[in-house]
Design a protein around this motif. Structure first.
Motif, PDB file in Angstrom:
ATOM      1  N   ASP A 137      27.119  21.764  -7.400  1.00  0.00           N
ATOM      2  CA  ASP A 137      25.710  21.751  -7.800  1.00  0.00           C
ATOM      3  C   ASP A 137      25.058  20.385  -7.626  1.00  0.00           C
ATOM      4  N   SER A 138      25.657  19.501  -6.822  1.00  0.00           N
ATOM      5  CA  SER A 138      24.951  18.287  -6.422  1.00  0.00           C
ATOM      6  C   SER A 138      23.932  18.671  -5.347  1.00  0.00           C
ATOM      7  N   ARG A 139      23.083  17.708  -4.961  1.00  0.00           N
ATOM      8  CA  ARG A 139      22.009  18.055  -4.028  1.00  0.00           C
ATOM      9  C   ARG A 139      21.685  16.868  -3.132  1.00  0.00           C
ATOM     10  N   ALA A 140      21.247  17.190  -1.908  1.00  0.00           N
ATOM     11  CA  ALA A 140      20.794  16.167  -0.964  1.00  0.00           C
ATOM     12  C   ALA A 140      19.467  16.598  -0.360  1.00  0.00           C
ATOM     13  N   ILE A 141      18.558  15.625  -0.207  1.00  0.00           N
ATOM     14  CA  ILE A 141      17.295  15.882   0.480  1.00  0.00           C
ATOM     15  C   ILE A 141      17.038  14.738   1.455  1.00  0.00           C
ATOM     16  N   ILE A 142      16.296  15.035   2.502  1.00  0.00           N
ATOM     17  CA  ILE A 142      15.807  14.005   3.419  1.00  0.00           C
ATOM     18  C   ILE A 142      14.313  13.853   3.181  1.00  0.00           C
ATOM     19  N   ARG A 144      11.180  12.359   5.029  1.00  0.00           N
ATOM     20  CA  ARG A 144      10.713  11.881   6.339  1.00  0.00           C
ATOM     21  C   ARG A 144       9.194  11.989   6.405  1.00  0.00           C
ATOM     22  N   ASN A 145       8.548  10.825   6.545  1.00  0.00           N
ATOM     23  CA  ASN A 145       7.076  10.806   6.609  1.00  0.00           C
ATOM     24  C   ASN A 145       6.462  11.555   5.437  1.00  0.00           C
ATOM     25  N   ASP A 146       7.031  11.335   4.270  1.00  0.00           N
ATOM     26  CA  ASP A 146       6.570  11.946   3.021  1.00  0.00           C
ATOM     27  C   ASP A 146       6.849  13.449   2.946  1.00  0.00           C
ATOM     28  N   GLU A 147       7.578  13.988   3.920  1.00  0.00           N
ATOM     29  CA  GLU A 147       7.979  15.396   3.895  1.00  0.00           C
ATOM     30  C   GLU A 147       9.374  15.511   3.286  1.00  0.00           C
ATOM     31  N   VAL A 148       9.569  16.526   2.446  1.00  0.00           N
ATOM     32  CA  VAL A 148      10.872  16.754   1.817  1.00  0.00           C
ATOM     33  C   VAL A 148      11.615  17.833   2.593  1.00  0.00           C
ATOM     34  N   ILE A 149      12.831  17.505   3.031  1.00  0.00           N
ATOM     35  CA  ILE A 149      13.666  18.445   3.783  1.00  0.00           C
ATOM     36  C   ILE A 149      14.947  18.692   2.993  1.00  0.00           C
ATOM     37  N   PRO A 150      15.098  19.862   2.355  1.00  0.00           N
ATOM     38  CA  PRO A 150      16.327  20.144   1.590  1.00  0.00           C
ATOM     39  C   PRO A 150      17.528  20.211   2.530  1.00  0.00           C
ATOM     40  N   HIS A 275      11.670   7.948  12.901  1.00  0.00           N
ATOM     41  CA  HIS A 275      11.855   7.613  11.488  1.00  0.00           C
ATOM     42  C   HIS A 275      11.384   6.195  11.211  1.00  0.00           C
ATOM     43  N   GLY A 276      10.708   6.039  10.095  1.00  0.00           N
ATOM     44  CA  GLY A 276      10.310   4.727   9.633  1.00  0.00           C
ATOM     45  C   GLY A 276      11.333   4.152   8.679  1.00  0.00           C
ATOM     46  N   SER A 277      11.091   2.933   8.247  1.00  0.00           N
ATOM     47  CA  SER A 277      12.053   2.255   7.367  1.00  0.00           C
ATOM     48  C   SER A 277      12.109   2.876   5.980  1.00  0.00           C
ATOM     49  N   ASP A 278      11.100   3.697   5.630  1.00  0.00           N
ATOM     50  CA  ASP A 278      11.093   4.339   4.310  1.00  0.00           C
ATOM     51  C   ASP A 278      11.614   5.772   4.362  1.00  0.00           C
ATOM     52  N   ASP A 279      12.077   6.217   5.522  1.00  0.00           N
ATOM     53  CA  ASP A 279      12.668   7.555   5.633  1.00  0.00           C
ATOM     54  C   ASP A 279      14.136   7.476   5.223  1.00  0.00           C
ATOM     55  N   VAL A 280      14.535   8.333   4.291  1.00  0.00           N
ATOM     56  CA  VAL A 280      15.867   8.217   3.688  1.00  0.00           C
ATOM     57  C   VAL A 280      16.473   9.595   3.452  1.00  0.00           C
ATOM     58  N   ILE A 281      17.784   9.597   3.276  1.00  0.00           N
ATOM     59  CA  ILE A 281      18.464  10.757   2.708  1.00  0.00           C
ATOM     60  C   ILE A 281      18.891  10.372   1.300  1.00  0.00           C
ATOM     61  N   ILE A 282      18.613  11.253   0.346  1.00  0.00           N
ATOM     62  CA  ILE A 282      18.935  11.005  -1.063  1.00  0.00           C
ATOM     63  C   ILE A 282      20.002  12.001  -1.480  1.00  0.00           C
TER      64      ILE A 282
END
Length: 367
Positions: A137-142, A144-150, A275-282
């Motif tokens: 039940d952990s989770r990861a999202i990307i 990118r350009n303020d868009e959330v990608i599960p 991807h910009g420098s603020d695009d991340v995977i969490i």
């Protein structure tokens, strides 16, 4: 290859510690076995399986086998082989590594007193793609350009209800004559025998009526809602590593047959996007997501990073720390509270914030 893993232990830290030390090695070793197929190729051709099951590569342009031997039988093999993409090969390697890890934990649990189990969430960066594997039940999202990608789905008693019920239906002996695989809106009382009650089983997504019989008085295999839902009134997750000795309280009924170590693997092609420098995977444990939504997490990280110096090597670590503190809240007289006075997370929290820098700089270096 780059690798990150989040291992959320329960009922002891042994399984999580062992997985954190070995799972990436298992994935690496399996990748090394097929390195000759992927080495020095930015876009390798599909991989074919010959009659003996051994892999070789196919010529995409001509549709012919690159095998030097047995060329005359190539037409015959056309009907005998499967074409396997590199992406699906890597996915299978990761899936198989999770199974090997679970087997190792079972093998070593007595020798090293490995207790409990763990949810496992991993990310592998290989040849321009991110492979995110989740069991638990952990989770990861990307972001990118303020868009959330599960990039993952949680596996809980509610989300995997039909799989669990189907197993209980196929093998009723696993229920120990104490549980029923059928789900009801509430516990059935003895005085309701012969009456009609809403129910659903492994074949249903909706609800229907049935007449209550003696077997329906048993405790349901899945009981409760949301975070309170449990398998056999014991555990709130249905996938992960370990838990080989887990039993229903005060009984000899093993729960492991209902728990799967197989992850769901999702793939994100980094090279297809800018991807910009603020695009991340969490990546985070359920302690983070219990009190914050995907959108709230994305907004918090984006806002924090925008306030940092672009070249600050600690900006992603500090963003992860900020997320953690936001989810924990502030200690008040009535416990840990969020700004809106909701309860803060009472669970353990692990968070990774990992940059996706794109092709102009080494990808995914810092966290």
């Amino acid at each position: 290859m780059h690798f990150w893993g989040v291992f959320d232990g329960h009922a002891g830290s042994g399984a999580a510690l062992m997985a954190s030390k070995l799972l990436h090695r298992l994935i690496r070793d399996r990748l090394c076995e097929v390195a000759h197929l992927i080495e020095n190729q930015s876009s390798p051709p599909p991989i074919c399986l010959a009659k003996n099951g051994s892999p070789y590569q196919a010529d995409q342009k001509k549709g012919a086998c690159l095998d030097a031997e047995d060329q005359d039988a190539c037409a015959d093999r056309f009907h005998m082989e499967k074409v396997v993409s590199l992406e699906s090969l890597v996915m299978g390697i990761i899936e198989n590594a999770f199974k090997q890890m679970d087997d190792l934990i079972e093998k070593e649990k007595a020798s090293y007193s490995i207790s409990g189990g763990c949810c496992a969430l991993t990310a592998v960066h290989l040849m321009g793609k991110l492979y995110v594997a989740n069991a638990g039940d952990s989770r990861a999202i990307i972001v990118r350009n303020d868009e959330v990608i599960p990039m993952s789905n949680e596996f809980t008693p509610e989300s995997e209800r039909q799989r669990l019920q189907y197993l209980g239906f196929l093998k009723p002996e696993l229920l120990g004559n104490e549980f029923t695989h059928i789900e009801f809106p509430r516990r059935i009382q003895h005085k309701e025998l012969g009456k009609k009650m809403l129910f659903r089983d492994h074949t249903m997504t909706g609800w229907a009526y049935k007449t209550i019989v003696e077997d329906d008085l048993k405790f349901p295999l899945i009981y409760g809602e949301g975070k309170k839902a449990r398998v056999m009134a014991t555990i709130g997750v249905t996938r992960g590593l370990g838990d080989h000795d887990l039993k229903v309280y005060n009984s000899n009924i093993h729960i492991k047959p209902f728990l799967s170590c197989c992850p769901e693997v999702k793939v994100y092609n980094i090279s297809e996007h800018k991807h910009g420098s603020d695009d991340v995977i969490i990546m985070g444990t359920d302690g983070l997501w219990d009190v914050t939504s995907d959108r709230e997490v994305a907004d918090a990280v984006t806002t924090f990073l925008s306030r940092c110096e672009p070249n600050d090597p600690m900006r992603y670590t500090l963003a992860a720390q900020d997320l953690l503190m936001r989810s924990r809240g502030v200690l008040k007289e009535r416990g840990w509270r969020l700004p809106n006075d909701r309860l803060g997370s009472g669970d353990d929290i692990t968070v990774f914030v990992i940059p996706i820098n794109g092709s102009n700089s080494p990808p995914l270096e810092r966290q």
